[in-house]
Design a protein around this motif. Structure first.
Motif, PDB file in Angstrom:
ATOM      1  N   LEU A  55     -10.205   6.403  -9.978  1.00  0.00           N
ATOM      2  CA  LEU A  55      -9.481   7.018  -8.867  1.00  0.00           C
ATOM      3  C   LEU A  55      -7.982   7.071  -9.146  1.00  0.00           C
ATOM      4  O   LEU A  55      -7.305   8.031  -8.774  1.00  0.00           O
ATOM      5  N   PHE A  63       1.488   3.920  -3.178  1.00  0.00           N
ATOM      6  CA  PHE A  63       1.163   5.340  -3.030  1.00  0.00           C
ATOM      7  C   PHE A  63       2.360   6.209  -3.382  1.00  0.00           C
ATOM      8  O   PHE A  63       2.238   7.212  -4.104  1.00  0.00           O
ATOM      9  N   CYS A 123      -5.186  -3.302 -11.693  1.00  0.00           N
ATOM     10  CA  CYS A 123      -6.122  -2.973 -10.625  1.00  0.00           C
ATOM     11  C   CYS A 123      -7.531  -3.408 -10.999  1.00  0.00           C
ATOM     12  O   CYS A 123      -7.840  -3.614 -12.178  1.00  0.00           O
ATOM     13  N   LYS A 145       0.820  -1.218   0.000  1.00  0.00           N
ATOM     14  CA  LYS A 145       0.000   0.000   0.000  1.00  0.00           C
ATOM     15  C   LYS A 145       0.853   1.267   0.000  1.00  0.00           C
ATOM     16  O   LYS A 145       0.624   2.191  -0.788  1.00  0.00           O
ATOM     17  N   PHE A 194      -1.513   6.990  -5.722  1.00  0.00           N
ATOM     18  CA  PHE A 194      -2.805   6.361  -5.438  1.00  0.00           C
ATOM     19  C   PHE A 194      -2.705   5.561  -4.148  1.00  0.00           C
ATOM     20  O   PHE A 194      -1.818   4.730  -3.987  1.00  0.00           O
ATOM     21  N   ARG A 195      -3.637   5.818  -3.220  1.00  0.00           N
ATOM     22  CA  ARG A 195      -3.625   5.128  -1.928  1.00  0.00           C
ATOM     23  C   ARG A 195      -5.002   4.522  -1.686  1.00  0.00           C
ATOM     24  O   ARG A 195      -6.020   5.218  -1.739  1.00  0.00           O
ATOM     25  N   CYS A 196      -5.029   3.224  -1.440  1.00  0.00           N
ATOM     26  CA  CYS A 196      -6.297   2.579  -1.110  1.00  0.00           C
ATOM     27  C   CYS A 196      -6.009   1.284  -0.369  1.00  0.00           C
ATOM     28  O   CYS A 196      -4.861   0.843  -0.282  1.00  0.00           O
ATOM     29  N   GLU A 197      -7.057   0.688   0.158  1.00  0.00           N
ATOM     30  CA  GLU A 197      -6.965  -0.620   0.794  1.00  0.00           C
ATOM     31  C   GLU A 197      -7.556  -1.642  -0.168  1.00  0.00           C
ATOM     32  O   GLU A 197      -8.774  -1.695  -0.354  1.00  0.00           O
ATOM     33  N   PRO A 198      -6.725  -2.455  -0.845  1.00  0.00           N
ATOM     34  CA  PRO A 198      -7.234  -3.352  -1.889  1.00  0.00           C
ATOM     35  C   PRO A 198      -7.934  -4.598  -1.365  1.00  0.00           C
ATOM     36  O   PRO A 198      -8.558  -5.315  -2.132  1.00  0.00           O
ATOM     37  N   GLU A 238     -11.375   0.703  -9.511  1.00  0.00           N
ATOM     38  CA  GLU A 238     -10.377   1.654  -9.019  1.00  0.00           C
ATOM     39  C   GLU A 238      -9.785   2.527 -10.128  1.00  0.00           C
ATOM     40  O   GLU A 238      -9.095   3.503  -9.834  1.00  0.00           O
ATOM     41  N   GLU A 270      -8.925   8.707   7.922  1.00  0.00           N
ATOM     42  CA  GLU A 270      -8.106   7.543   8.292  1.00  0.00           C
ATOM     43  C   GLU A 270      -7.139   7.922   9.399  1.00  0.00           C
ATOM     44  O   GLU A 270      -6.459   8.946   9.324  1.00  0.00           O
TER      45      GLU A 270
END
Length: 367
Positions: free
Chosen positions: A65, A30, A58, A26, A35-39, A62, A190
């Motif tokens: 985004l 980023f 991805c 993660k 790009f930052r997310c929880e997959p 996503e 977060e």
């Protein structure tokens, strides 16, 4: 920003004679893509090559985004009924490689995903790229520092909310909920980690678990929290007391405060990292509490709340301008309670800057 960082990785790959890097943690995703997310269980990964365009893999959901984050290279999207590894294999079918070496994140990569890579590249050997990327992330630029300052400011605010909420009979979880509620009102989606509000004997556990315990007269109350702002983390700890402290509580607090302040005094370019730990440890040991300081003096801080450098006594690296990290000595006495004081620190040309600024003198709360 992504372009420059991709080019740095490409140079690293050439130096290592590695054909490509497979990145899927993660924080590193980023750092390299914006790009930052929880997959969750879905695959989101980045392929970076020596001299070819990088691409991202991805879920289709996503893709918008990722584009909004500024990623300008190809994206392989997939739906939940599709196997992303088959799509990767098809995309790479026209590629030719001379060196059978690839770079992976050995700490972060699961065995299952490593096996999938090995199936695609059966003749390849794999080297670790995590150290190289972490060294890239070690020194923060002005944009990153500005974000870290904002994250630290909001951490200060969170502690202020928590302290103002302390009163006899209120529970740890009630105060924790209020802190996070007020931060969410300011747009924080977060936290850097699970917020800690600990009281009484619970403060003797460095990573204790908040519960429905009611705070009582004479308790230490410890707050450890941080927020994520634009992908960067903060981390602060403050300890107060409800009611009149005992002589032992005052001694524990003053010892931790002295250890923190004297360690901060030597935070400047060129200082050996291990010296920071030794400085704090010697003060706490000389006061008779050495065995009750069980952790290192601090850790690096950035797109992860724990990253390089590790500020333990065996680290012989030196502080550099642009490093950000925590200084957080503590004493944890079973049956009595614990004190930790933690700040986020930036090394500057002039010495250092504490990004977190909430007061550290012992605050005595009367409910």
């Amino acid at each position: 920003m992504s372009q420059q960082r991709i080019e740095t990785i490409q140079k690293w790959l050439k130096d290592q004679n590695a054909e490509f890097a497979f990145i899927q943690s993660k924080a590193n995703l980023f750092y390299l893509t914006g790009f930052r997310c929880e997959p969750h269980e879905r695959l989101i990964s980045l392929f970076v090559f020596q001299d070819k365009e990088p691409f991202l893999v991805c879920p289709n959901m996503e893709k918008p985004l990722i584009s909004q984050a500024g990623w300008a290279y190809p994206i392989i999207g997939y739906s939940d009924h599709e196997n992303p590894w088959e799509l990767i294999n098809k995309y790479l079918s026209t590629y030719s490689f001379e060196q059978n070496i690839a770079a992976i994140e050995k700490e972060a990569l699961s065995v299952a995903r490593h096996e999938q890579l090995q199936n695609l590249f059966p003749t390849f050997t794999f080297v670790n790229c995590e150290q190289g990327i972490m060294e890239m992330r070690l020194i923060k630029n002005e944009d990153e520092i500005a974000i870290l300052r904002e994250a630290a400011k909001l951490a200060d605010f969170g502690v202020e909310v928590g302290i103002n909420a302390v009163k006899k009979g209120r529970t740890e979880m009630e105060i924790l909920a209020l802190i996070e509620y007020e931060l969410k009102k300011k747009g924080i989606a977060e936290m850097s980690f699970g917020t800690l509000v600990l009281s009484g004997e619970n403060t003797a556990n460095p990573h204790g678990h908040p519960n429905t315990k009611q705070i009582k007269e004479g308790d230490f109350v410890l707050f450890d929290l941080g927020v994520v702002v634009e992908g960067y983390c903060s981390d602060i700890t403050r300890t107060i007391i409800l009611g009149q402290p005992t002589e032992q509580q005052e001694q524990i607090y003053s010892t931790v405060l002295k250890a923190q302040e004297e360690t901060l005094h030597i935070c400047r370019e060129g200082t050996i990292l291990g010296d920071l730990d030794r400085k704090a440890r010697s003060i706490i040991s000389n006061a008779g509490y050495g065995e009750y300081f069980p952790h290192r003096i601090g850790h690096g801080l950035g797109s992860e709340v724990h990253e390089l450098p590790s500020l333990n006594e065996t680290n012989n690296d030196r502080l550099q301008v642009g490093m950000t990290f925590t200084i957080e000595p503590g004493i944890y006495l079973p049956g009595v309670g614990g004190v930790r004081i933690e700040d986020d620190v930036l090394i500057t040309k002039q010495g250092h800057e504490c990004l977190t600024k909430f007061p550290k003198e012992l605050q005595i709360i009367h409910s």
